[in-house]
Design an enzyme around this catalytic site. Structure first.
Site, PDB file in Angstrom:
ATOM      1  N   LEU A 104       0.828  -1.202   0.000  1.00  0.00           N
ATOM      2  CA  LEU A 104       0.000   0.000   0.000  1.00  0.00           C
ATOM      3  C   LEU A 104       0.862   1.251   0.000  1.00  0.00           C
ATOM      4  O   LEU A 104       0.500   2.258  -0.571  1.00  0.00           O
ATOM      5  CB  LEU A 104      -0.907   0.013   1.229  1.00  0.00           C
ATOM      6  CG  LEU A 104      -2.012  -1.043   1.255  1.00  0.00           C
ATOM      7  CD1 LEU A 104      -2.732  -1.014   2.585  1.00  0.00           C
ATOM      8  CD2 LEU A 104      -2.997  -0.794   0.134  1.00  0.00           C
ATOM      9  N   GLY A 105       2.003   1.170   0.676  1.00  0.00           N
ATOM     10  CA  GLY A 105       2.834   2.363   0.716  1.00  0.00           C
ATOM     11  C   GLY A 105       4.016   2.181   1.636  1.00  0.00           C
ATOM     12  O   GLY A 105       4.164   1.154   2.276  1.00  0.00           O
TER      13      GLY A 105
ATOM     14  N   GLY B 224       8.715   2.073   7.795  1.00  0.00           N
ATOM     15  CA  GLY B 224       8.505   0.736   7.281  1.00  0.00           C
ATOM     16  C   GLY B 224       7.513   0.721   6.142  1.00  0.00           C
ATOM     17  O   GLY B 224       7.096   1.751   5.650  1.00  0.00           O
TER      18      GLY B 224
ATOM     19  N   LYS C 293       1.582  -3.262   8.944  1.00  0.00           N
ATOM     20  CA  LYS C 293       2.782  -2.424   8.948  1.00  0.00           C
ATOM     21  C   LYS C 293       3.931  -3.283   9.389  1.00  0.00           C
ATOM     22  O   LYS C 293       3.856  -3.895  10.449  1.00  0.00           O
ATOM     23  CB  LYS C 293       2.608  -1.275   9.942  1.00  0.00           C
ATOM     24  CG  LYS C 293       1.924  -0.113   9.342  1.00  0.00           C
ATOM     25  CD  LYS C 293       2.192   1.147  10.137  1.00  0.00           C
ATOM     26  CE  LYS C 293       1.806   2.297   9.263  1.00  0.00           C
ATOM     27  NZ  LYS C 293       0.562   2.916   9.525  1.00  0.00           N
TER      28      LYS C 293
ATOM     29  N   ASP D 294       0.931  12.902  16.007  1.00  0.00           N
ATOM     30  CA  ASP D 294       1.200  13.237  14.604  1.00  0.00           C
ATOM     31  C   ASP D 294      -0.112  13.313  13.835  1.00  0.00           C
ATOM     32  O   ASP D 294      -0.231  12.776  12.744  1.00  0.00           O
ATOM     33  CB  ASP D 294       2.143  12.198  13.988  1.00  0.00           C
ATOM     34  CG  ASP D 294       2.756  12.687  12.676  1.00  0.00           C
ATOM     35  OD1 ASP D 294       2.764  13.913  12.443  1.00  0.00           O
ATOM     36  OD2 ASP D 294       3.192  11.846  11.880  1.00  0.00           O
TER      37      ASP D 294
END
Lengths: 480, 177
Positions: free
Chosen positions: A88-89, A94, A111, A204
């Site tokens: 996905l990205g 990571g 992840k 964040d």
């Protein structure tokens, strides 16, 4: 450059660098003769050689993080109980994969947080603690953390897979309508309240970390792991080699920027910036005026992003109360409503599934007529084969249709699992229709009908379905 | 090959846990450490040390290029970690010309993606020079080690190395890749 040309150039270059600097020009003229192009190339190369400086002088400098994180699992790769579906990205900490949990048969965002943890028990403990806390948050506006697992040297964080654009994409399309902004803000504020009650601060929060699903449900992602980006607590100011800032200081509270450990009020500050951005279409620090904001919501946003933390809302609970009490003046704000990405394409795919299910069920009628005409064991066999195939194909499609409407997150997984069966049922159906057509009396119109149906089914599953699936973004061979 | 690749990553991961973030180390150290670790158990898979180092240099190049592409793609998509259907569609080949320019703040440092492209082009007409650059720059091999790996004299390696550097510098500066 041809190899012959290159070797000519090489021998001239090697000869030239042996010459004293002042004799080089004359030497080149003599060597190259009338070949001006060759002399130009050689001169350029020699100029470059003279100004080499430190170019490639030292071996490459490596940031261990770059090497450690450069992993990429291909689709089908199995790690622990997960099977990778697609990438996905990649973030600073990571790679994120779409994976299927093979025990529970559901799609997860996986992840992979490797490296960090190989030799740092302190960090590993902290991550476990935070992930455990994040997993206790139960709020519809917070992406659910499923589990944190250690597989070999990897640490894997599995969480809810969300299918939708981020708030960033929405804001980039223009300011949001005040009612839409309020709706999203309320959900996010409630999510923050639930998280803060569980003792988890995001640290964040930014539009990239809020996913807005079809229907306008907002979900905050990455709770409890944002600190991994800068584990020592320093602000995001490190420049990468390309000069880009890692992360976004734009949403950090002033006290966070000067290196103080952030508390819940840092999230409230970020919330204020995000609300302002949703309403005006631009970040408050950007020059120029954005779209005029709804006054009630602007007051809330301004208070949330006060420079002095003590002047902000003291808790996300207060923020929720203020938003609930606010009423939006109608017609203020921008135009952007929540888009429904690939919605119409997904609609056609769903329509295809439903229509195919209906059409297959309807094939029982000609199959029954064919049974009567053919008669005997053959007739019964053709009917049974057609009926079994049609019903199976039809039920599987209805199942996918239902998944798409009700559990879109698990659709990928359901499709992967049922695809071979659907293909099998379709092929069986085509075969039994063709056999039936061959067995009925040649003069009968049923002969033509059955053949036409076989052709129709073939076209539908070989051509139409792949294209509707691709349009709906469901093609398993491409990206998700 | 995948073994060396994985070993390099494991060692880097250990460094990452030990050192402060942002601290860099030279390819030479990493590659040699990988050799020391792997030599004990897997000597038979490699003809000799230089054979191992050559594989390590190639692995290092691949790792760094892959990472640089990922960063590049992530940056263009806004740098968020949560990703959606629309994100991360950047083809790895889409490297813009300005990426070829060296960073003025870090003299001597070059863009890995641009260098990789230039090296690939150099290999088309002079594979030996390209390999020498790979060994020296990505593997941190000395001239002598490089000479052994490519089977040439140290003097030849020096000459080839000089020309390759000159050509690469010119190629990166002109941006005409």
């Amino acid at each position: 450059m041809t190899p012959q040309r290159w070797s000519q150039l090489k021998s001239i270059f090697n000869g030239a660098i042996e010459q004293p600097a002042d004799a080089r020009a004359a030497w080149l003229r003599a060597e190259c003769g009338s070949d001006d192009a060759l002399r130009d190339d050689a001169e350029r190369l020699l100029r470059s050689f003279d100004t080499l400086g430190g170019f490639l002088d030292q071996p490459v400098q490596i940031d261990p993080a770059d090497v450690a994180l450069a992993e990429d699992w291909p689709a089908g790769h199995r790690v622990g109980d997960y099977e990778i579906v697609s990438t996905l990205g990649r973030g600073g900490m990571g790679v994120v994969y779409l994976a299927s949990d093979r025990r529970l048969g559901r799609s997860v965002a996986l992840k992979s947080l490797p490296a960090l943890l190989a030799n740092n028990p302190e960090m590993r403990e902290r991550l476990k603690r935070e992930a455990r806390a994040a997993a206790t948050i139960t709020d519809p506006a917070v992406a659910t953390v499923y589990s944190l697992e250690e597989v070999e040297e990897h640490l894997l964080l599995a969480s809810e897979y969300l299918d939708g654009p981020t708030l960033r994409t929405l804001i980039d399309a223009g300011p949001l309508a005040a009612t839409t902004a309020r709706e999203i803000a309320l959900q996010v504020a409630r999510g923050l309240r639930a998280a803060h009650d569980a003792g988890v601060i995001h640290r964040d929060l930014k539009p990239e970390n809020i996913v807005v699903g079809a229907g306008g449900t907002a979900k905050i992602v990455d709770f409890g792991i944002a600190w991994l980006e800068r584990p020592d607590g320093t602000p995001h100011t490190k420049l990468t080699r390309d000069g880009a800032m890692i992360g976004t200081p734009a949403y950090m509270a002033p006290e966070q920027l000067v290196g103080q450990p952030p508390d819940a009020r840092a999230d409230i500050f970020a919330f204020g910036v995000i609300l302002t951005e949703m309403l005006s279409g631009r970040h408050p620090l950007m020059a120029g005026a954005g779209t005029p904001m709804d006054p009630a919501l602007q007051r809330i946003a301004d208070r949330a992003r006060e420079t002095d933390p003590t002047r902000r809302y003291a808790s996300a609970g207060e923020l929720v109360a203020a938003l609930e009490a606010s009423s939006v003046s109608s017609g203020t704000g921008g135009e952007t409503a929540i888009p429904t990405p690939a919605r119409s394409a997904r609609f056609w795919w769903e329509f295809h599934q439903a229509a195919a299910a209906g059409a297959y069920a309807a094939m029982l009628v000609p199959a029954w007529l064919a049974k009567a005409q053919i008669g005997g064991v053959e007739g019964r066999s053709v009917f049974v084969a057609t009926a079994v195939a049609a019903i199976a194909a039809s039920m599987l499609r209805l199942h996918l249709w239902f998944m798409s409407r009700q559990h879109a997150g698990e659709l990928m997984w359901a499709r992967r699992r049922s695809a071979p069966f659907i293909r099998l049922a379709d092929i069986l159906l085509v075969v039994s229709l063709v056999v039936g057509a061959g067995l009925v009396a040649a003069q009968s119109v049923l002969d033509v009908v059955l053949l036409a149906l076989a052709v129709g089914v073939t076209i539908a599953f070989a051509f139409i379905e792949p294209s509707t699936a691709r349009a709906a973004g469901l093609d398993t061979t491409g990206r998700v | 090959m995948p073994l060396v690749y994985d070993e390099l990553r494991r060692i880097a991961a250990r460094y990452m846990g030990r050192e402060r973030p942002g601290q860099t180390l030279q390819a030479t150290g990493l590659v040699n450490e990988a050799f020391v670790r792997m030599a004990a158990e897997r000597t038979r898979e490699f003809q000799n040390r230089t054979h191992f180092l050559a594989i390590a240099a190639l692995s290092m190049r691949q790792i760094l290029v892959q990472r640089a592409r990922a960063k590049h793609a992530a940056k263009r998509d806004g740098g968020g970690h949560q990703v959606t259907l629309d994100d991360f569609s950047a083809p790895p080949s889409a490297v813009r010309p300005e990426f070829g320019r060296p960073d003025p703040d870090r003299p001597g440092d070059v863009n890995v993606l641009a260098l990789d492209q230039a090296l690939t082009r150099l290999a088309e007409f002079d594979p030996e020079q390209a390999q020498i650059v790979e060994l020296r720059y990505f593997g941190g091999l000395t001239v002598e080690e490089t000479a052994e790996a490519v089977g040439a004299s140290p003097a030849t390696v020096k000459r080839q190395w000089a020309m390759a550097r000159a050509w690469l510098k010119q190629a990166l500066e002109s941006g005409a890749l």
